[in-house]
Scaffold this active site. Structure first.
Site, short mmCIF file in Angstrom:
data_model
loop_
_atom_site.label_atom_id
_atom_site.label_comp_id
_atom_site.label_asym_id
_atom_site.label_seq_id
_atom_site.Cartn_x
_atom_site.Cartn_y
_atom_site.Cartn_z
CG ASP A 52 17.43 -53.98 -17.08
OD1 ASP A 52 16.41 -53.59 -17.11
OD2 ASP A 52 18.27 -54.45 -18.02
CB SER A 53 13.74 -49.85 -15.18
OG SER A 53 13.19 -50.55 -14.25
CG ASP A 91 15.41 -57.07 -16.05
OD1 ASP A 91 14.66 -58.02 -16.65
OD2 ASP A 91 14.78 -55.92 -15.93
CE LYS A 121 11.75 -57.94 -17.35
NZ LYS A 121 12.74 -57.28 -18.34
CD GLU A 123 16.39 -55.90 -22.23
OE1 GLU A 123 17.15 -55.55 -23.12
OE2 GLU A 123 15.81 -55.18 -21.19
CD GLU A 190 10.16 -51.81 -22.49
OE1 GLU A 190 10.68 -52.75 -22.23
OE2 GLU A 190 10.36 -50.68 -22.43
O1 KIV Z 1 13.68 -52.92 -16.19
C1 KIV Z 1 12.51 -52.81 -16.03
O2 KIV Z 1 11.80 -52.10 -15.49
C2 KIV Z 1 11.73 -53.43 -17.50
C3 KIV Z 1 10.18 -53.33 -17.47
C4 KIV Z 1 10.14 -51.92 -18.42
C5 KIV Z 1 9.45 -54.36 -18.20
O3 KIV Z 1 12.40 -54.57 -17.84
#
Ligand code: KIV
Length: 272
Positions: A52-53, A91, A121, A123, A190
Site C-alpha cells: 500500500d506504499s 496489502d 498481507k 498489519e 518494520e
Molecule cells: O507497503 C509497503 O511497501 C510495505 C513494505 C514497506 C513492507 O508494507
C-alpha cells in the site's frame, strides 16, 4: 552473484518457509505495475509485494491510508500479468479489514479473485487475530506485518524506530508467536532494533522479512522507488540505494527536451 541454495521454477508460500529452513535469505521488493514487475521477476526476485506504499510512491499521498481496495486490486492485477516465477503478496488497505473479520475476508477474497495474486498481507497482531483466522480458514495465505505499521501512523505520531521500550518489545514478540500459531506463512517486521528482530526470527519457524530490522532476519524488503533512487526526499538509515535513477532520468528528460527544441530529434534515420 546469486547465492540461491535451491532452484525454484515457481515460488510458493511453502518455498519461502523452505528457504528459511535452508538458511537461504528471501529477497522481496515492492512493485505496482506491469513493466516494473516484469523486470523484477526476470531478475529473480523471490517475492513481489504490491504494497500500500503505492499510496505514497504511485499516487503521491503523504500516508498509506487513502489508497482504496479497488486501487490495490488494479495495481495487483497489473503485477500478476507480468510475472512468471515469483510469489505475489498484496496489502489489504486501511479500512478494508479493521472493522470486522467478515469484511476482512471479503476484501481478501476480492484481491485473490480479481487480481490472481497468491497471498495477502495485513498489519497488526492480536487486534486483527479474528480477521487473520477467517482469511486463513478460507484458504488464503496471510503475511503479517508488525513493528512500524504505517496504517497506524496517526496513532504512533512519527515514523521513528518502534519497540525500543521493553513493553512494546514484549508485545511484538508475543504478536509474532501468535501470527505463527494462527498460521501466517511469513511476517514483515518494520523498523525495530536489529537485536530484537533477530531474536524474533530465531523464535519462530516462519520467515521474518525485515525492513529497517537488521541482517539477523530471514529476508529483506525495500520499496522499489527508494532502492532505485527515484525518491530523493526519503533518506532513512536502513535504505541502500542501488541506483540514482532520479539523476539518470532527470538527465535523460533534459536531453530529450533539448533535442526536441533544437530539432536534433528526430533525425533522418528516426523517421519514415
Ligand atoms: O507497503 C509497503 O511497501 C510495505 C513494505 C514497506 C513492507 O508494507
Amino acid at each position: 552473484m546469486s547465492t540461491a541454495k535451491k532452484q525454484y521454477k515457481r515460488i510458493t508460500t511453502n518455498s519461502v518457509v523452505e528457504m528459511k529452513q535452508n538458511g537461504e535469505k528471501i529477497a522481496m521488493l515492492t512493485a505496482y505495475d506491469y513493466s516494473m514487475a516484469k523486470i523484477v521477476d526476470h531478475a529473480g526476485i523471490d517475492v513481489i509485494l504490491v504494497g500500500d506504499s503505492a499510496s505514497n510512491v504511485m499516487a503521491g499521498h503523504e500516508t498509506t491510508l487513502p489508497i482504496t481496495l479497488d486501487q490495490m486490486i488494479y495495481h495487483a492485477t497489473s503485477v500478476v500479468r507480468a510475472i512468471e516465477r515469483c510469489l505475489v503478496v498484496v496489502d489489504i488497505p486501511f479500512g478494508s479489514y479493521q472493522s470486522d473479520p467478515k469484511e476482512a475476508l471479503r476484501s481478501a477474497i476480492r484481491i485473490m479473485k480479481e487480481s490472481g495474486a497468491h497471498a495477502v498481507k495485513l498489519e497488526g497482531g492480536k487486534e486483527v487475530k479474528e480477521s487473520i483466522k477467517r482469511i486463513l480458514n478460507a484458504g488464503i495465505p496471510v503475511m503479517g506485518h508488525l513493528g512500524l505499521t504505517p496504517q497506524s501512523i496517526y496513532k504512533f505520531g512519527t515514523y521513528t524506530v518502534r519497540a525500543k521500550e521493553e513493553e512494546e518489545a514484549e508485545k511484538l514478540k508475543e504478536d509474532a508467536l501468535l501470527l505463527e500459531k494462527l498460521g501466517c506463512f511469513a511476517i514483515v517486521i518494520e523498523k525495530v532494533p536489529a537485536k530484537l528482530a533477530e531474536e524474533i526470527a530465531k523464535s519462530v519457524s516462519i520467515p521474518i522479512i525485515g525492513i529497517g530490522a537488521g541482517g539477523g532476519v530471514d529476508g529483506q524488503v525495500l520499496v522499489i522507488h527508494d532502492m532505485l533512487g527515484m525518491t530523493h526526499e526519503f533518506n532513512p538509515r536502513f535504505l541502500r540505494r542501488y541506483l540514482d535513477l532520479y539523476k539518470e532520468m532527470n538527465g535523460a528528460f533534459k536531453k530529450y527536451i533539448s533535442d526536441v527544441k533544437s530539432q536534433d530529434f528526430p533525425n533522418e534515420k528516426e523517421q519514415y
